[in-house]
Design a protein around this motif. Structure first.
Motif, PDB file in Angstrom:
ATOM      1  N   TYR A  53      13.895 -11.248  -2.879  1.00 57.03           N
ATOM      2  CA  TYR A  53      13.154 -10.325  -3.725  1.00 57.03           C
ATOM      3  C   TYR A  53      13.017  -8.990  -2.997  1.00 57.03           C
ATOM      4  O   TYR A  53      12.973  -8.933  -1.769  1.00 57.03           O
ATOM      5  CB  TYR A  53      11.741 -10.846  -4.019  1.00 57.03           C
ATOM      6  CG  TYR A  53      11.667 -11.972  -5.013  1.00 57.03           C
ATOM      7  CD1 TYR A  53      11.848 -13.294  -4.621  1.00 57.03           C
ATOM      8  CD2 TYR A  53      11.403 -11.714  -6.362  1.00 57.03           C
ATOM      9  CE1 TYR A  53      11.762 -14.328  -5.546  1.00 57.03           C
ATOM     10  CE2 TYR A  53      11.312 -12.744  -7.289  1.00 57.03           C
ATOM     11  CZ  TYR A  53      11.491 -14.040  -6.864  1.00 57.03           C
ATOM     12  OH  TYR A  53      11.403 -15.062  -7.782  1.00 57.03           O
TER      13      TYR A  53
ATOM     14  N   GLN B 222      10.574  -5.396  -2.900  1.00 57.46           N
ATOM     15  CA  GLN B 222       9.298  -4.807  -3.306  1.00 57.46           C
ATOM     16  C   GLN B 222       9.291  -3.334  -2.902  1.00 57.46           C
ATOM     17  O   GLN B 222       9.263  -3.002  -1.724  1.00 57.46           O
ATOM     18  CB  GLN B 222       8.126  -5.539  -2.642  1.00 57.46           C
ATOM     19  CG  GLN B 222       6.772  -5.076  -3.146  1.00 57.46           C
ATOM     20  CD  GLN B 222       5.632  -5.900  -2.549  1.00 57.46           C
ATOM     21  OE1 GLN B 222       5.677  -6.328  -1.402  1.00 57.46           O
ATOM     22  NE2 GLN B 222       4.593  -6.131  -3.343  1.00 57.46           N
TER      23      GLN B 222
ATOM     24  N   GLN C  79       4.544  -1.520  -5.855  1.00 57.38           N
ATOM     25  CA  GLN C  79       5.080  -2.254  -7.002  1.00 57.38           C
ATOM     26  C   GLN C  79       5.095  -3.746  -6.712  1.00 57.38           C
ATOM     27  O   GLN C  79       4.895  -4.183  -5.580  1.00 57.38           O
ATOM     28  CB  GLN C  79       6.492  -1.768  -7.331  1.00 57.38           C
ATOM     29  CG  GLN C  79       6.562  -0.322  -7.811  1.00 57.38           C
ATOM     30  CD  GLN C  79       7.947   0.048  -8.294  1.00 57.38           C
ATOM     31  OE1 GLN C  79       8.718  -0.803  -8.743  1.00 57.38           O
ATOM     32  NE2 GLN C  79       8.272   1.318  -8.215  1.00 57.38           N
ATOM     33  N   GLY C  80       5.333  -4.516  -7.753  1.00 56.59           N
ATOM     34  CA  GLY C  80       5.475  -5.953  -7.599  1.00 56.59           C
ATOM     35  C   GLY C  80       6.866  -6.312  -7.100  1.00 56.59           C
ATOM     36  O   GLY C  80       7.649  -5.447  -6.722  1.00 56.59           O
ATOM     37  N   LEU C  81       7.159  -7.598  -7.067  1.00 54.27           N
ATOM     38  CA  LEU C  81       8.451  -8.075  -6.567  1.00 54.27           C
ATOM     39  C   LEU C  81       9.478  -8.124  -7.681  1.00 54.27           C
ATOM     40  O   LEU C  81       9.166  -8.485  -8.822  1.00 54.27           O
ATOM     41  CB  LEU C  81       8.292  -9.475  -5.966  1.00 54.27           C
ATOM     42  CG  LEU C  81       7.795  -9.552  -4.530  1.00 54.27           C
ATOM     43  CD1 LEU C  81       6.345  -9.146  -4.439  1.00 54.27           C
ATOM     44  CD2 LEU C  81       7.979 -10.953  -3.980  1.00 54.27           C
TER      45      LEU C  81
ATOM     46  N   LEU D 252      13.409  -9.694  -8.480  1.00 51.31           N
ATOM     47  CA  LEU D 252      14.424 -10.616  -8.006  1.00 51.31           C
ATOM     48  C   LEU D 252      15.742  -9.884  -7.790  1.00 51.31           C
ATOM     49  O   LEU D 252      16.265  -9.241  -8.691  1.00 51.31           O
ATOM     50  CB  LEU D 252      14.612 -11.743  -9.022  1.00 51.31           C
ATOM     51  CG  LEU D 252      15.627 -12.820  -8.658  1.00 51.31           C
ATOM     52  CD1 LEU D 252      15.168 -13.612  -7.438  1.00 51.31           C
ATOM     53  CD2 LEU D 252      15.846 -13.770  -9.841  1.00 51.31           C
TER      54      LEU D 252
ATOM     55  N   GLU E  54      10.702  -3.151   0.948  1.00 51.60           N
ATOM     56  CA  GLU E  54      10.482  -4.378   1.697  1.00 51.60           C
ATOM     57  C   GLU E  54      11.188  -5.518   0.984  1.00 51.60           C
ATOM     58  O   GLU E  54      11.123  -5.630  -0.247  1.00 51.60           O
ATOM     59  CB  GLU E  54       8.990  -4.686   1.850  1.00 51.60           C
ATOM     60  CG  GLU E  54       8.700  -5.813   2.814  1.00 51.60           C
ATOM     61  CD  GLU E  54       7.299  -5.781   3.388  1.00 51.60           C
ATOM     62  OE1 GLU E  54       6.420  -5.130   2.786  1.00 51.60           O
ATOM     63  OE2 GLU E  54       7.085  -6.406   4.445  1.00 51.60           O
TER      64      GLU E  54
ATOM     65  N   PHE F 119      11.956  -9.665   0.697  1.00 50.82           N
ATOM     66  CA  PHE F 119      11.383 -10.981   0.958  1.00 50.82           C
ATOM     67  C   PHE F 119      12.391 -12.071   0.633  1.00 50.82           C
ATOM     68  O   PHE F 119      12.961 -12.098  -0.459  1.00 50.82           O
ATOM     69  CB  PHE F 119      10.121 -11.208   0.123  1.00 50.82           C
ATOM     70  CG  PHE F 119       8.964 -10.338   0.520  1.00 50.82           C
ATOM     71  CD1 PHE F 119       8.752  -9.116  -0.111  1.00 50.82           C
ATOM     72  CD2 PHE F 119       8.094 -10.741   1.521  1.00 50.82           C
ATOM     73  CE1 PHE F 119       7.691  -8.308   0.258  1.00 50.82           C
ATOM     74  CE2 PHE F 119       7.023  -9.933   1.889  1.00 50.82           C
ATOM     75  CZ  PHE F 119       6.827  -8.719   1.264  1.00 50.82           C
TER      76      PHE F 119
ATOM     77  N   GLY G   4       4.314  -8.970 -11.848  1.00 53.35           N
ATOM     78  CA  GLY G   4       3.622  -7.759 -12.229  1.00 53.35           C
ATOM     79  C   GLY G   4       3.453  -6.850 -11.025  1.00 53.35           C
ATOM     80  O   GLY G   4       3.789  -7.229  -9.895  1.00 53.35           O
ATOM     81  N   PRO G   5       2.892  -5.662 -11.246  1.00 52.15           N
ATOM     82  CA  PRO G   5       2.734  -4.693 -10.157  1.00 52.15           C
ATOM     83  C   PRO G   5       1.597  -5.025  -9.204  1.00 52.15           C
ATOM     84  O   PRO G   5       1.511  -4.456  -8.124  1.00 52.15           O
ATOM     85  CB  PRO G   5       2.457  -3.384 -10.893  1.00 52.15           C
ATOM     86  CG  PRO G   5       1.835  -3.820 -12.169  1.00 52.15           C
ATOM     87  CD  PRO G   5       2.491  -5.119 -12.531  1.00 52.15           C
TER      88      PRO G   5
END
Lengths: 118, 113
Positions: A36, A38, A42-44, A46, A88, A90, B105-106
């Motif tokens: 993933y 990031q 923000q969120g992750l 895929l 980043e 993951f 989500g964020p």
């Protein structure tokens, strides 16, 4: 129990150079593997996943990863990075089998910060 | 398609208080998982909700609880906040408890002072 080790917390690389982000996992059973990304605040998202079949997996944004069962590794590579790849990354693992309740969960590594230098 | 949405974006609370975070899953998804991401760490699985029930749980104390509504949206509640609860809380949605196609989500950034 399963675990993920990302050996490098930070990786600086010049723009247009190749990069490899390392990931090793530990599990007593067969696994699914994920990468993933990031971006800041923000969120992750895929990037790619290994489920079965070919050990070389291609993902979005020109990234690819190779599953090596004997070395329990799933390293992420890109032949030429761009400034926009600064983020980043993951690595994550999940058992293929579901638990007694029929559910799976994902275990994440601690992340590698890729810094692309102009 | 709005994707996974979370509210609020940021939150500041005091030790001992309670907090509720909210998540709306991606259209067509019926499963919501919650993760805690402390600074400099990877996401840690808190729990997963499917069909309005908690289906599995990570290694988090009972102070962490949740709920899923008939429209599949979800709440994460944390009671008796500790300084160590400061983190980014991520919600991920998927279909049928599957983890192969989770959309995140964020996040909600919670700061406990």
């Amino acid at each position: 129990a399963q675990s993920v080790t990302q050996l490098d917390s930070q990786v600086p690389v010049f723009e247009e150079a190749p990069v490899e982000l390392r990931c090793n996992y530990s599990s007593s059973v067969s696994v699914y593997l994920f990468w993933y990304v990031q971006y800041p605040n923000q969120g992750l998202q895929l990037l790619l996943k290994y489920l079965s079949g070919s050990t070389l997996v291609k993902g979005i944004n020109g990234f690819e990863a190779e599953f090596n069962k004997s070395q329990t590794s799933f390293h992420l590579r890109k032949p030429s990075v761009h400034i926009s790849d600064t983020a980043e990354y993951f690595c994550a693992v999940s058992d293929r089998s579901r638990n007694s309740g029929g559910y799976q969960k994902v275990t994440f590594g601690t992340g590698t910060k890729l810094q692309v230098i102009p | 398609d709005a994707g996974v949405t979370q509210s609020p974006t940021h939150l500041i609370k005091t030790r001992g208080q309670q907090v509720t975070l909210r998540c709306s899953p991606k259209s067509g998804h019926d499963t919501v998982s919650w993760y805690q991401q402390a600074l400099g760490q990877g996401p840690q699985f808190i729990f997963q909700y499917y069909e309005e029930e908690e289906r599995q749980r990570g290694n988090f104390p009972d102070r962490f609880s949740g709920h899923q509504f008939p429209n599949y949206s979800s709440e994460l509640n944390v009671n008796a906040l500790l300084l160590g609860d400061s983190a980014l809380y991520l919600c991920a949605s998927s279909f049928g408890t599957g983890i192969l196609e989770q959309y995140f989500g964020p996040g909600t950034r919670l700061t406990v002072t």
